[in-house]
Design an enzyme around this catalytic site. Structure first.
Site, PDB file in Angstrom:
ATOM      1  N   GLU A 143    -100.151  35.260  40.621  1.00 42.63           N
ATOM      2  CA  GLU A 143    -100.434  34.585  39.349  1.00 42.63           C
ATOM      3  C   GLU A 143    -101.144  33.259  39.556  1.00 42.63           C
ATOM      4  O   GLU A 143    -102.097  32.949  38.833  1.00 42.63           O
ATOM      5  CB  GLU A 143     -99.127  34.322  38.576  1.00 42.63           C
ATOM      6  CG  GLU A 143     -98.335  35.562  38.251  1.00 42.63           C
ATOM      7  CD  GLU A 143     -97.235  35.892  39.257  1.00 42.63           C
ATOM      8  OE1 GLU A 143     -96.170  36.371  38.817  1.00 42.63           O
ATOM      9  OE2 GLU A 143     -97.431  35.671  40.480  1.00 42.63           O
ATOM     10  N   CYS A 160     -91.932  34.412  38.920  1.00 46.51           N
ATOM     11  CA  CYS A 160     -90.890  33.527  39.445  1.00 46.51           C
ATOM     12  C   CYS A 160     -90.929  32.211  38.650  1.00 46.51           C
ATOM     13  O   CYS A 160     -91.800  32.023  37.805  1.00 46.51           O
ATOM     14  CB  CYS A 160     -91.158  33.266  40.934  1.00 46.51           C
ATOM     15  SG  CYS A 160     -92.579  32.182  41.223  1.00 46.51           S
ATOM     16  N   CYS A 180     -94.422  30.399  38.919  1.00 48.61           N
ATOM     17  CA  CYS A 180     -95.500  31.076  38.200  1.00 48.61           C
ATOM     18  C   CYS A 180     -95.281  31.040  36.691  1.00 48.61           C
ATOM     19  O   CYS A 180     -96.225  30.856  35.930  1.00 48.61           O
ATOM     20  CB  CYS A 180     -95.653  32.500  38.713  1.00 48.61           C
ATOM     21  SG  CYS A 180     -96.218  32.545  40.428  1.00 48.61           S
ATOM     22  N   HIS A 226     -99.100  32.812  45.345  1.00 47.48           N
ATOM     23  CA  HIS A 226     -98.629  33.942  44.537  1.00 47.48           C
ATOM     24  C   HIS A 226     -99.805  34.527  43.755  1.00 47.48           C
ATOM     25  O   HIS A 226    -100.780  33.821  43.466  1.00 47.48           O
ATOM     26  CB  HIS A 226     -97.562  33.481  43.549  1.00 47.48           C
ATOM     27  CG  HIS A 226     -96.247  33.156  44.174  1.00 47.48           C
ATOM     28  ND1 HIS A 226     -95.055  33.372  43.525  1.00 47.48           N
ATOM     29  CD2 HIS A 226     -95.925  32.629  45.382  1.00 47.48           C
ATOM     30  CE1 HIS A 226     -94.059  32.997  44.302  1.00 47.48           C
ATOM     31  NE2 HIS A 226     -94.561  32.533  45.437  1.00 47.48           N
TER      32      HIS A 226
END
Length: 158
Positions: free
Chosen positions: A56, A84, A87, A54
């Site tokens: 992040e 999410c 993260c 992801h």
């Protein structure tokens, strides 16, 4: 006149566009320390074949190397979409004090939409959160991506 938050969110949007260019969900992130971008990340789950890729997480990994510590206590994260659960948890664990979000994610967001992991009283770290910075631009990019994806899928099945 552009605010500081808008300036850095534009850089996160540039990262999201990199994801878009490789057919990834367009999510981008930058981490700022002392007025300077120290890390950038964009979504690479399909490309890297990794649930962990992801925007992040990629940016946090890079920022930790630059800072030389797992704690990012003097940093601000700018991300185009509400984080999410994974993260949001990583942000809390990294002790990032402030996160600026472009648009919220009502289906999976954990900075207030589905859950609010940034303000969970049981955690030893709370995160200041600002949302809606260049939100229309971030939201439009996501909507266009998924609209295009649905059109491609319809073409395949016709």
């Amino acid at each position: 006149m552009m605010t500081v938050d808008e300036k850095y969110m534009k850089q996160a949007i540039l990262q999201a566009k990199k994801a878009l260019m490789i057919n990834e969900v367009p999510i981008g992130c930058v981490i700022v320390h002392d007025g300077k971008v120290i890390a950038r990340g964009y979504n690479r789950r399909i490309t890297d074949r990794s649930t962990l890729a992801h925007a992040e997480i990629n940016a946090i990994r890079k920022a930790c190397k630059v800072i030389g510590d797992w704690r990012l206590e003097d940093c601000t994260m700018y991300v185009t979409l509400e984080p999410c659960p994974m993260c949001a948890g990583a942000i809390v664990q990294a002790r990032i004090p402030r996160v600026v979000i472009g648009c919220m994610n009502p289906k999976a967001g954990c900075a207030g939409s589905v859950l609010d992991m940034f303000h969970e009283q049981g955690f030893n770290h709370q995160v200041e959160m600002v949302s809606g910075v260049l939100g229309e631009m971030c939201s439009a990019m996501m909507k266009q991506f998924f609209s295009d994806l649905r059109k491609k899928q319809q073409t395949v099945f016709q």
